[in-house]
Design an enzyme around this catalytic site. Structure first.
Site, PDB file in Angstrom:
ATOM      1  CG  ASN A 109      -1.748   1.376   1.293  1.00  0.00           C
ATOM      2  OD1 ASN A 109      -1.791   2.076   0.536  1.00  0.00           O
ATOM      3  ND2 ASN A 109      -2.235   1.415   2.498  1.00  0.00           N
ATOM      4  CD1 TRP A 110       3.712   1.254  -2.798  1.00  0.00           C
ATOM      5  CD2 TRP A 110       4.044   2.665  -4.682  1.00  0.00           C
ATOM      6  NE1 TRP A 110       4.525   0.717  -3.619  1.00  0.00           N
ATOM      7  CE2 TRP A 110       4.738   1.577  -4.651  1.00  0.00           C
ATOM      8  CE3 TRP A 110       3.793   3.587  -5.456  1.00  0.00           C
ATOM      9  CZ2 TRP A 110       5.420   1.529  -5.940  1.00  0.00           C
ATOM     10  CZ3 TRP A 110       4.474   3.334  -6.733  1.00  0.00           C
ATOM     11  CH2 TRP A 110       5.332   2.462  -6.759  1.00  0.00           C
ATOM     12  CE  LYS A 111      -0.195   3.167   4.888  1.00  0.00           C
ATOM     13  NZ  LYS A 111      -0.072   3.193   6.303  1.00  0.00           N
ATOM     14  CG  HIS A 139      -5.584   1.341   5.779  1.00  0.00           C
ATOM     15  ND1 HIS A 139      -5.059   2.591   6.523  1.00  0.00           N
ATOM     16  CD2 HIS A 139      -4.600   0.777   5.712  1.00  0.00           C
ATOM     17  CE1 HIS A 139      -3.867   1.942   6.890  1.00  0.00           C
ATOM     18  NE2 HIS A 139      -3.465   0.972   6.174  1.00  0.00           N
ATOM     19  CD  GLU A 154      -2.719   5.455   7.062  1.00  0.00           C
ATOM     20  OE1 GLU A 154      -1.953   5.050   7.595  1.00  0.00           O
ATOM     21  OE2 GLU A 154      -3.025   5.283   5.708  1.00  0.00           O
ATOM     22  CD  GLU A 197      -2.842  -2.305   7.466  1.00  0.00           C
ATOM     23  OE1 GLU A 197      -1.952  -2.514   7.091  1.00  0.00           O
ATOM     24  OE2 GLU A 197      -3.970  -1.587   7.461  1.00  0.00           O
ATOM     25  N   GLY A 199       3.003   2.075  11.042  1.00  0.00           N
ATOM     26  CA  GLY A 199       3.994   2.997  10.980  1.00  0.00           C
ATOM     27  C   GLY A 199       4.904   3.419  12.036  1.00  0.00           C
ATOM     28  CB  SER A 201       5.688  -1.929  11.796  1.00  0.00           C
ATOM     29  OG  SER A 201       5.269  -0.501  12.225  1.00  0.00           O
ATOM     30  N   GLY A 227       3.220  -1.390   4.096  1.00  0.00           N
ATOM     31  CA  GLY A 227       3.227   0.143   4.022  1.00  0.00           C
ATOM     32  C   GLY A 227       4.464   0.846   3.400  1.00  0.00           C
ATOM     33  N   GLY A 228       5.206   1.419   4.206  1.00  0.00           N
ATOM     34  CA  GLY A 228       6.385   1.972   4.039  1.00  0.00           C
ATOM     35  C   GLY A 228       7.515   0.975   3.268  1.00  0.00           C
TER      36      GLY A 228
END
Length: 249
Positions: A9-11, A93, A95, A163, A169, A209, A230-231
């Site tokens: 997920n590049w967000k 998600h 977010e 999640e 993150g 993470s 994610g990251g």
């Protein structure tokens, strides 16, 4: 036999030059029994489709509207995602739930729209730190499972991603026992609601993470069929290391 899934997920990250990382990932040999999915921002989706064409990398969206079309300025329908090259979409998600006040019924409506468009719905759920510390995790997850997933789920149209909000993150990761408890709970609830056949065929991802350094340990947990990353999915080398760990698990 459930195929493993590494989803990135590049967000809200990535301009045109980020497609270099995607092409590098697409050019690598396809892993055994492991599917790869990247969910870039919508602005890159059609260009990403060109970059991964004829490769093992599939694409997804990060959200969709519950309606197929209409006066919804700035929104994207599931049909539009499909038209741009997506085969899946992330829904619910944390977010989105927090920043956009989305509730289980909103996620459920979006999942129906995704299925109508032929997309796989990756439905996310997880607890806050306060809920974890109050021992309410399984109650929260049970409610999100019941409220966010429509009837008629199958192993082809549904993926569930756990999640924990407090781990996304932050670098904090639940213990292996905590991850296992939640994934076993989700599996049991899916089997009870949809029957053993469907319940055992839905893939369960862990997110929060996930990094090359901890991926192997996380993937050793029963009922963890992959990860929503994610990251670490923004760099092909990092994501490839996670994919390799999953393929070897």
């Amino acid at each position: 036999m459930r195929r493993k899934l590494a989803a990135g997920n590049w967000k809200m990250n990535g301009l045109g030059d980020a497609l270099v990382e995607l092409r590098t990932l697409a050019d690598a040999p396809a892993p055994n029994e492991t599917d790869i999915l990247i969910c870039p921002p919508a602005t890159l989706l059609s260009r990403a489709a060109d970059a991964v064409r004829h490769s093992a990398v599939a694409l997804g969206g990060q959200d969709c509207h519950a309606n197929g079309s209409g006066a919804h300025t700035g929104e994207i329908s599931a049909e539009m995602l499909r038209d741009a090259g997506a085969s899946a979409v992330i829904l619910g998600h944390s977010e989105r739930r927090e920043d956009h006040d989305e509730h289980d019924e909103d996620v459920r409506a979006k999942a129906r729209a995704a299925w109508a468009a032929g997309l796989t719905a990756i439905v996310c759920m997880g607890e806050s730190l306060a809920q974890r510390e109050a021992d309410n995790t399984l109650d929260i997850i049970g409610g999100q499972l019941a409220g966010s997933i429509p009837d008629n789920a199958t192993g082809e149209n549904l993926v569930v991603a756990y999640e924990p909000i407090w781990a996304i993150g932050t670098g904090r990761v639940p213990t292996i026992a905590q991850i296992g408890e939640v994934h076993d709970f989700i599996r049991a609830r899916l089997e009870r609601r949809f029957g053993p056949g469907v319940g055992r065929s839905v893939r369960l991802l862990y997110g929060g993470s996930v990094k090359p350094e901890n991926a192997s340990e996380i993937f050793s947990v029963p009922n963890v069929d992959g990860a929503l990353v994610g990251g670490a999915s923004l760099k092909s080398a990092d994501f490839r290391a996670i994919i390799d760990a999953l393929s070897a698990a």
